[in-house]
Design an enzyme around this catalytic site. Structure first.
Site, PDB file in Angstrom:
ATOM      1  N   ASP A  98       1.321  -1.179   0.219  1.00 52.44           N
ATOM      2  CA  ASP A  98       0.178   0.028  -0.062  1.00 52.44           C
ATOM      3  C   ASP A  98       0.937   1.425  -0.223  1.00 52.44           C
ATOM      4  OD1 ASP A  98      -2.036   1.776   0.408  1.00 52.44           O
ATOM      5  OD2 ASP A  98      -2.918  -0.045   1.595  1.00 52.44           O
ATOM      6  N   SER A 124      -7.036   3.882  -1.352  1.00 59.31           N
ATOM      7  CA  SER A 124      -6.278   2.853  -1.284  1.00 59.31           C
ATOM      8  C   SER A 124      -8.046   2.298  -2.244  1.00 59.31           C
ATOM      9  CB  SER A 124      -6.322   2.690   0.072  1.00 59.31           C
ATOM     10  OG  SER A 124      -5.169   2.704  -0.098  1.00 59.31           O
ATOM     11  N   HIS A 183      -9.518  -2.471   6.969  1.00 56.15           N
ATOM     12  CA  HIS A 183      -9.096  -1.538   6.104  1.00 56.15           C
ATOM     13  C   HIS A 183      -9.737  -1.615   4.540  1.00 56.15           C
ATOM     14  CE1 HIS A 183      -6.467   1.730   5.246  1.00 56.15           C
ATOM     15  NE2 HIS A 183      -7.484   2.342   6.316  1.00 56.15           N
ATOM     16  N   GLU A 239      -1.784  -7.383   2.054  1.00 53.68           N
ATOM     17  CA  GLU A 239      -1.199  -6.309   1.726  1.00 53.68           C
ATOM     18  C   GLU A 239      -0.255  -6.599   2.594  1.00 53.68           C
ATOM     19  OE1 GLU A 239      -3.024  -2.392   1.444  1.00 53.68           O
ATOM     20  OE2 GLU A 239      -4.175  -3.290   3.450  1.00 53.68           O
ATOM     21  N   ASP A 280       2.066   2.419   3.480  1.00 53.20           N
ATOM     22  CA  ASP A 280       1.322   3.976   3.359  1.00 53.20           C
ATOM     23  C   ASP A 280       0.723   4.879   4.119  1.00 53.20           C
ATOM     24  OD1 ASP A 280      -0.560   4.877   1.449  1.00 53.20           O
ATOM     25  OD2 ASP A 280      -1.772   4.197   3.173  1.00 53.20           O
ATOM     26  N   ASP A 335      -1.422   0.041  -4.816  1.00 53.95           N
ATOM     27  CA  ASP A 335      -2.734   0.649  -4.992  1.00 53.95           C
ATOM     28  C   ASP A 335      -2.473   1.862  -5.878  1.00 53.95           C
ATOM     29  OD1 ASP A 335      -1.429   1.205  -2.445  1.00 53.95           O
ATOM     30  OD2 ASP A 335      -3.414   0.459  -1.515  1.00 53.95           O
TER      31      ASP A 335
END
Length: 434
Positions: free
Chosen positions: A43, A92, A143, A256, A261, A303
């Site tokens: 991410d 995202s 999430h 992930e 991120d 992403d």
């Protein structure tokens, strides 16, 4: 889904050869269509992150710059823009919706189209074919990214609704954080549906078969840099592989590295590199699985890009990885400890791994008087200045991201593509319905 593109890729998938070089698979043993598929999302992991990680991991005692798992597996690039009503910069949710369903949607959408109608995800398609499905993430399990693979909702912010909807997702494995979103009554419902619930990493070894809901933190898992342990996601990934691979019809797994991120949003380079290391380790776990199971396809991407990271800043042709490697804790943790201590300067210097000079200590002292958040920001600015790290935003940027792949049909992901293409290609590789 674009039917023409899907048919083209489905035909191509029947004849494409595996990316044997990167996975060390004997060409005679590898099938052209995978039984299992693993999609891994870093991410926020724009190209600057993988380059930075290469230099961060480099051995300073050798002349060459050593390759990382990202260098070994790189095959292409992907654009990430959302539905045009949201502009060119995705969040995202929209990007995960594209990766899960092959359809562009608005920022905030969880596998619904621009009219808020549910979209069919690759997980739903896999389940309809008798395959096992699962997720392993470092954020809360509800999430944006994992939610887009397992749920449908008009807003990523509806965390409680998304957690509740996981009851009907038919996921076999759900691993990550998010205890606060799964109260006792909801956990009881999961247990009634046959899920084993665990809340400590030490309990992973007890789970050898069946469905599992593992929630190991209130929200996110701890930062790698604070734990000084880069194996959290690797452990979750390995357990997911162990459980899902028991299904004779194959499986689809999402992994992930969520907190890359979050560190990017914080403009926190030291913490970001820790999260990159954790994600890289998880990729290597999957890479080993692909080598042992040549009927498995692994696709890794991001992403979007977060933070506008630059390697080098302020006109200096430099980036100090030695300084970054010496940092022993996240700026958030260093600030928290400094607020609580009288002799905070020595503690800060020890945690940073370098001595702040007089002017720097004055700035830190002024920030400390304003509270933890101000001190954390000041620490990050100090680290950026000393390491020559730059950032352009605390949000996302619209640049393309990299695509990495190994296993049967990995060649399909070579070159330039859109994030929706990744989903459509993977969907085209699912077994045919009876």
């Amino acid at each position: 889904m674009n039917l023409t593109k899907t048919l083209t890729w489905a035909i191509s998938a029947l004849v494409v050869l595996p990316l044997v070089a990167s996975a060390n698979i004997d060409i005679h043993d590898a099938p052209s269509r995978p039984k299992n598929m693993i999609i891994m999302v870093g991410d926020g992991m724009g190209p600057a992150y993988t380059s930075a990680y290469r230099y961060y991991q480099n051995n300073p005692d050798t002349e060459e710059i050593e390759q990382t798992v990202f260098d070994r597996l790189l095959v292409g690039m992907a654009s990430t823009y959302p539905a045009r009503q949201s502009g060119f910069v995705t969040d995202s949710a929209a990007s995960a919706t594209a990766l899960a369903t092959g359809v562009k949607s608005y920022n905030g959408a969880i596998s619904v189209d621009i009219n808020k109608r549910p979209l069919t995800s690759i997980m739903q398609m896999a389940k309809a074919r008798g395959m096992a499905i699962g997720i392993a993430v470092t954020s809360q399990v509800n999430h944006a990214t994992p939610a887009a693979f397992l749920a449908h909702n008009e807003s990523r912010r509806n965390y409680d609704e998304i957690a509740q909807s996981y009851l009907t997702s038919e996921a076999d494995v759900i691993l990550g954080g998010g205890q606060k979103y799964f109260p006792a009554p909801l956990l009881a419902q999961f247990k009634a549906k046959g899920y084993q619930h665990i809340d400590d990493f030490s309990m992973l070894a007890q789970i050898n078969k069946g469905k599992v809901l593992g929630l190991f933190a209130d929200v996110q898992l701890p930062w790698v840099i604070d734990q000084q342990d880069s194996t959290q996601l690797s452990q979750l990934t390995q357990k997911a592989l162990d459980l899902l691979s028991q299904n004779e019809q194959g499986f689809v797994l999402l992994v992930e590295g969520s907190l890359i991120d979050w560190a990017g949003h914080n403009n926190d380079i030291a913490t970001a590199m820790g999260e990159m290391h954790g994600f890289a380790n998880a990729i290597e776990v999957v890479e080993q699985f692909v080598r042992a199971n040549p009927d498995t396809l692994m696709v890794v991407t991001a992403d979007h890009n977060t933070g506008g990271l630059s390697i080098g800043a302020n006109g200096e042709y430099a980036w100090d990885t030695n300084l970054l490697q010496g940092i022993q804790a996240s700026p958030a943790k260093i600030a928290e400890q400094a607020i609580a201590q009288d002799n905070w300067q020595a503690a800060v210097n020890q945690a940073l791994g370098f001595e702040a000079n007089e002017a720097e200590l004055i700035r830190l002292s002024n920030a400390r008087m304003q509270g933890k958040a101000a001190l954390e920001t000041s620490l990050k600015q100090l680290i950026d200045t000393r390491s020559y790290t730059g950032w352009t935003t605390t949000g996302h940027t619209g640049g393309d991201v990299q695509v990495f792949a190994a296993g049967p049909a990995a060649d399909l992901f070579k070159g330039n593509q859109d994030n929706t293409d990744i989903a459509e290609k993977m969907m085209s590789l699912l077994p045919k319905t009876q």
